[in-house]
Write an enzyme that holds these catalytic residues in place. Structure first.
Site, PDB file in Angstrom:
ATOM      1  N   THR A 118     -18.833  52.126  29.866  1.00 54.04           N
ATOM      2  CA  THR A 118     -20.086  51.673  30.465  1.00 54.04           C
ATOM      3  C   THR A 118     -21.258  52.495  29.955  1.00 54.04           C
ATOM      4  OG1 THR A 118     -19.685  53.149  32.353  1.00 54.04           O
ATOM      5  CG2 THR A 118     -18.949  50.870  32.568  1.00 54.04           C
ATOM      6  N   ARG A 145     -17.546  39.301  37.917  1.00 51.60           N
ATOM      7  CA  ARG A 145     -16.764  39.902  39.010  1.00 51.60           C
ATOM      8  C   ARG A 145     -17.443  39.652  40.355  1.00 51.60           C
ATOM      9  NH1 ARG A 145     -15.479  45.732  37.814  1.00 51.60           N
ATOM     10  NH2 ARG A 145     -13.601  44.821  36.892  1.00 51.60           N
ATOM     11  N   ASP A 156      -9.707  52.628  29.176  1.00 51.74           N
ATOM     12  CA  ASP A 156     -10.917  52.339  29.939  1.00 51.74           C
ATOM     13  C   ASP A 156     -11.712  53.621  30.176  1.00 51.74           C
ATOM     14  OD1 ASP A 156     -12.735  50.797  31.265  1.00 51.74           O
ATOM     15  OD2 ASP A 156     -11.575  50.636  33.127  1.00 51.74           O
ATOM     16  N   LYS A 211     -14.552  43.401  30.107  1.00 52.89           N
ATOM     17  CA  LYS A 211     -13.978  44.272  29.061  1.00 52.89           C
ATOM     18  C   LYS A 211     -12.458  44.357  29.187  1.00 52.89           C
ATOM     19  CE  LYS A 211     -16.620  47.797  30.174  1.00 52.89           C
ATOM     20  NZ  LYS A 211     -17.478  47.131  31.204  1.00 52.89           N
ATOM     21  N   THR A 212     -11.966  44.530  30.402  1.00 49.23           N
ATOM     22  CA  THR A 212     -10.513  44.585  30.607  1.00 49.23           C
ATOM     23  C   THR A 212      -9.871  43.245  30.259  1.00 49.23           C
ATOM     24  OG1 THR A 212     -10.779  46.242  32.357  1.00 49.23           O
ATOM     25  CG2 THR A 212      -8.683  45.068  32.261  1.00 49.23           C
TER      26      THR A 212
END
Length: 369
Positions: free
Chosen positions: A179, A238, A130, A85-86
């Protein structure tokens, strides 16, 4: 008994996240890891791996905005941590040739905090927010007007003498990431022109992520080595990048620096990540559930005591992946193990398992009988 079995519905958002922050297979990233990730992030939409539907839809949104010489619609990205997302927010800014401002919901506790950020934005700038669902309610209500009318009302004074001073804002693009999309109030959700849900990655997509990161890290890796890492990465880029760095360290110290399937398997064995992506905590929960309680059902508090962890750690850190993998089920009567859990730990199933349907009686399972 019923309270113990239904405790999964009582935990608040984010409970237990700190307890799992240091896990090798945890989806969260600390500040040090975020700095390492920055070097591995794709810079353009064409370089972004996975999420094909999101990429196609977002590409149309950005191209249309560029053809209009305007700002892109506000974008909401939802999904589990570590899915990109980032990275997508930074790509949006790069594709629009605009600067980006990054902040988070927990950092905005007052409407004044948000007003200060909004009033300093440049025209066309991308504001990445965020964990937007964790923003305070006063700031959230101010954001409604800012997103829709590019204007905020700054309240000066208190009580009957307070006055609202309208402040015009330059057009900007808000990119919100969450999230827990279900916690966003409908008025906020409806103000986003484009919403996208990030899905977990398929193994072949994670193999591409591993190969790309290996090139950037100057790590020699073959197809089987990349597949071994990808298969243990829980569908999360990640985690794949984190495992790759640990395998790289092992290959550098214990071998010639190149990574194949055997090296990757041995390295991840050292770090206690098995072939399905389970780590020590995951296996401890399953082992306790199977050995001590015959596969359940058993309440969360009882299971947590047996494992020697806080209930929030078991519920929010270990259980989500176990449920997603089909190894554990949450029922109104408590946690139960699935047949796949017995097979994964290579343990024989008991000859007479207690009934495992949510509506069955089977109360003896709560006490491990």
């Amino acid at each position: 008994m019923s309270r113990d079995g239904n405790e999964e519905f009582a935990a608040g958002p984010g409970a237990g996240s700190e307890a799992g922050a240091d896990r090798l297979v945890g989806p969260e990233a600390d500040s040090e890891e975020s700095a390492v990730e920055a070097a591995l992030r794709p810079k353009e939409l064409g370089e972004f791996i996975g999420q094909p539907k999101v990429r196609e839809q977002l590409d149309l949104v950005l191209k249309a905005a560029r053809q209009r010489n305007g700002t892109a619609d506000h974008v909401l990205l939802s999904g589990a941590p570590g899915l990109g997302k980032t990275t997508l927010s930074m790509i949006i800014a790069a594709e629009m040739a605009a600067p980006i401002r990054i902040t988070s919901g927990p950092a905005i506790q007052h409407a004044g905090d948000l007003a200060a950020i909004l009033s300093s934005l440049q025209e066309g700038e991308v504001l990445f927010l965020d964990e937007i669902h964790r923003m305070s309610r006063p700031a959230e209500e101010m954001l409604y007007m800012a997103m829709e009318d590019f204007r905020v009302d700054v309240i000066v004074g208190k009580g009957p003498g307070a006055t609202a001073i309208p402040l015009e804002l330059p057009p900007f693009t808000l990119v919100g990431a969450t999230t827990r999309a279900g916690l966003l109030p409908p008025p906020l959700r409806d103000r986003f022109g484009f919403t996208a849900h990030m899905e977990f990655y398929e193994p072949h997509e994670l193999e591409q992520v591993v190969h790309r990161s290996a090139r950037l890290l100057d790590v020699e890796i073959d197809a089987e080595g990349a597949a071994e890492i990808a298969g243990r990465s829980r569908g999360t880029p990640r985690i794949a990048n984190r495992l790759l760095r640990r395998v790289r360290d092992y290959a550098q110290v214990k071998a010639d620096g190149s990574v194949d399937r055997d090296i990757a398997s041995r390295a991840l064995g050292v770090y206690e990540v098995d072939e399905r992506g389970l780590d020590r905590l995951d296996r401890a929960v399953l082992t306790a559930l199977l050995k001590l309680f015959g596969g359940g059902p058993v309440g969360l508090s009882t299971l947590s005591v047996a494992v020697g962890e806080e209930r929030e750690t078991v519920e929010e850190v270990a259980e989500p992946f176990l449920v997603r993998e089909g190894l554990l089920a949450r029922t109104p009567r408590g946690r139960i193990a699935t047949p796949a859990a017995w097979d994964h730990l290579d343990m024989p199933r008991p000859p007479q398992n207690p009934p495992q349907s949510p509506g069955g009686t089977g109360q003896q399972g709560l006490f491990g009988a």
